[in-house]
Design an enzyme around this catalytic site. Sequence first.
Site, PDB file in Angstrom:
ATOM      1  N   SER A   1     -12.281 -29.229 -97.736  1.00 16.97           N
ATOM      2  CA  SER A   1     -12.315 -27.939 -96.732  1.00 16.97           C
ATOM      3  C   SER A   1     -13.692 -28.057 -96.807  1.00 16.97           C
ATOM      4  CB  SER A   1     -12.063 -26.683 -97.593  1.00 16.97           C
ATOM      5  OG  SER A   1     -12.669 -25.418 -96.907  1.00 16.97           O
TER       6      SER A   1
ATOM      7  N   TYR B   1     -12.260 -19.651-104.008  1.00 14.12           N
ATOM      8  CA  TYR B   1     -11.608 -20.593-102.968  1.00 14.12           C
ATOM      9  C   TYR B   1     -12.701 -21.916-102.933  1.00 14.12           C
ATOM     10  CZ  TYR B   1     -10.120 -22.998 -98.751  1.00 14.12           C
ATOM     11  OH  TYR B   1      -9.789 -24.013 -97.871  1.00 14.12           O
TER      12      TYR B   1
END
Length: 705
Positions: free
Chosen positions: A581, A594
């Site tokens: 990501s 996250y």
Amino acid sequence: MATKSSRGAGAPAATPFAVPDNRWSDSAAADLTPEKLLLYRSNLLGSDLTVTNFGGGNTSAKIQERDPLTGDDVDVLWVKGSGGDIGSMALDGFSTLYLDKLLGLEKLYRGVEHEDEMVGYLPHCTFNLNPRAASIDTPLHAYLPFRHIDHVHPDALIALAASSGGEDATREIWNGRVGWLPWKRPGFELAVWLRDLLEKDRDLRGVMLAGHGIICWGETSKECYDNTIDLIADAARYLNEKLAGGPAFGGQVTAPKPEAERQAAAATLMPLLRGLMGGDRPKVGHFSDDGETLEFVGSTDFARLAAIGTSCPDHFLRTKIAPLTLDPARLDDVPYLTSSLADYRDAYAAYYQRCAGPQDPPMRDANPVVVLVPGVGRMTFAADKKTARLAGEFYANAINVMRGAEAIGEYVGLDEQEAFDIEYWALEEAKLQRMPKPKPLVGQVALVTGAAGGIGAACAARLLADGACVMLTDRDGDALDAVRASAAERFGGDVVRASVCDVTDETQVQAAFDACAREFGGLDILVANAGLASAAPIEETTVELWRRNHDVLAEGYFLTARSAFPLMKKQGNGSIVFIGSKNALAASTNASAYASAKAAAVHLARCLALEGAAHGIRVNVVNPDAVIRGSRIWDSSWRKERADAYGVDSGEELEEHYRNRSMLMKNVLPEDVADAVWYFASPVSAKSTGNIVNVDAGNAQAFTR
């Protein structure tokens, strides 16, 4: 083909030959044109595996048509063309040839030594510019004096054709109404033999071709179909009576292992064999532990019969002439497996040297196609999954043929030179050369986690489109099954499998990789994609939320990579792609759990790149950003959480926010991420490891340097 026994049987009994049903429908056939009636008959025969094997057999009809050159009515032979499958073919699968020109070729025939040159004349007999190449069996249909002809290879009839007692049994079953010819390779000489035999006895219903099958006929398409079905049924009933007297293959000496042990053995053995076989391209495997195979490999006569090899050309063109047999007590003994494969290759090379002439094609891959293990089952290896599966099915046919042949005499294989001449026939070689070039990832096996989501499904589709086999995994069984069904419809059921797997469950992860090894033979590509997303300020981030992110995005990637490494080491190569990501490199508001978990995954990939390099295992990362369309993560609370963090509406405003903040001002889609995954998975990136590719439409914060 025999009806199948249930899996997991302890010691399956001899399975009877299935008696085919007559499936002809007068109403379905009533209004069909002559050529469509031929297609109807062909599809009926070919779709019934008690009648013929996939791709096997051929059918014909002699139809009167208007000659486009002269306007005269002429007889045209419609006959299944080269390649194809009568069960699934359409009208364009038939060759059409002037019958009188075909019959006139006899004056050009110079004898069996010049058999192959006759095939070169067939295109000159083409009717109406039909581009479908005529097959080597065309003369068999042309020279017989019947309007409709079937040539099929059912197990029950090949069992007669491959038995020392087959000729006597043929005479007994049909009271002399079915003829017998000794082995002769398909072609012009065999056509003349058939024609001459029929001139002596026009009352025959058909002719058994030793080692090959049967050819039979009728004056109408229905009469021909009925005759074919009746002859197969007669042979099946006769053999079933003979088999009722006792156990097949001399009885059992090795009992089948329990089903779980068989599957575990296959999952361990197949990647080892696949790695040891080598070659320019990896092979794909197929495993079967059906009752017929377990009965055969556990029998007294197994070693003797396996060494004889397959008898029917329809079989050994798919399976090689003989299988490799392995000791079930030594399946994890790598030196033993290495020497067994080397011995097989040496024996195959010696066979080639004994039989090859100066004009024959070079020796092909010397590795076995079929591997048999008592108590475990049958493994087959080929360039692609469909070919591997079909090879297994053809060897199952061969087992059934052996069973029937031994019930009435002794099973008889083809003479070695005859077998070689079929395997390396110039016409077969030409057929191989006409095949299209394989797609770049044919032979590669991939496993994709989180495959029911947008990025996972797109990655799987991208790999499948280039020829890879893919094991789909996801924790959501219903969504996973929908993706699997869609992929199977697009790319074919052979190349896609699915296994429900929660990447945080160590047992489920290992089970998914075992299933991949068992279904496809190994693993070349891992796409670690399963994920989730959450957002919260640090003081609102619970321990449970923190752990859930790290369980899936860090430990989940660790567990999947740990299961992939042993499989890839056995093969000496592999490509692992982590879906990271932008947040792994760029800090983001209210996303500490996250982002830190994604950062851990990226650094894990770097560590694995170091560890895997010595084994040819490459590990790379694709970092997407803001993949909203089609992504299931954005269907969760993550969408609102990110919208709130940026002070925008969670609908189109959020998508516009991400697009506008990118340097290229573009939306990022799952297919964009899949293209980057394909790059790292394919040979194009063979010299890349430890790398990160951002697919984020440009974000300066996420620049890797």
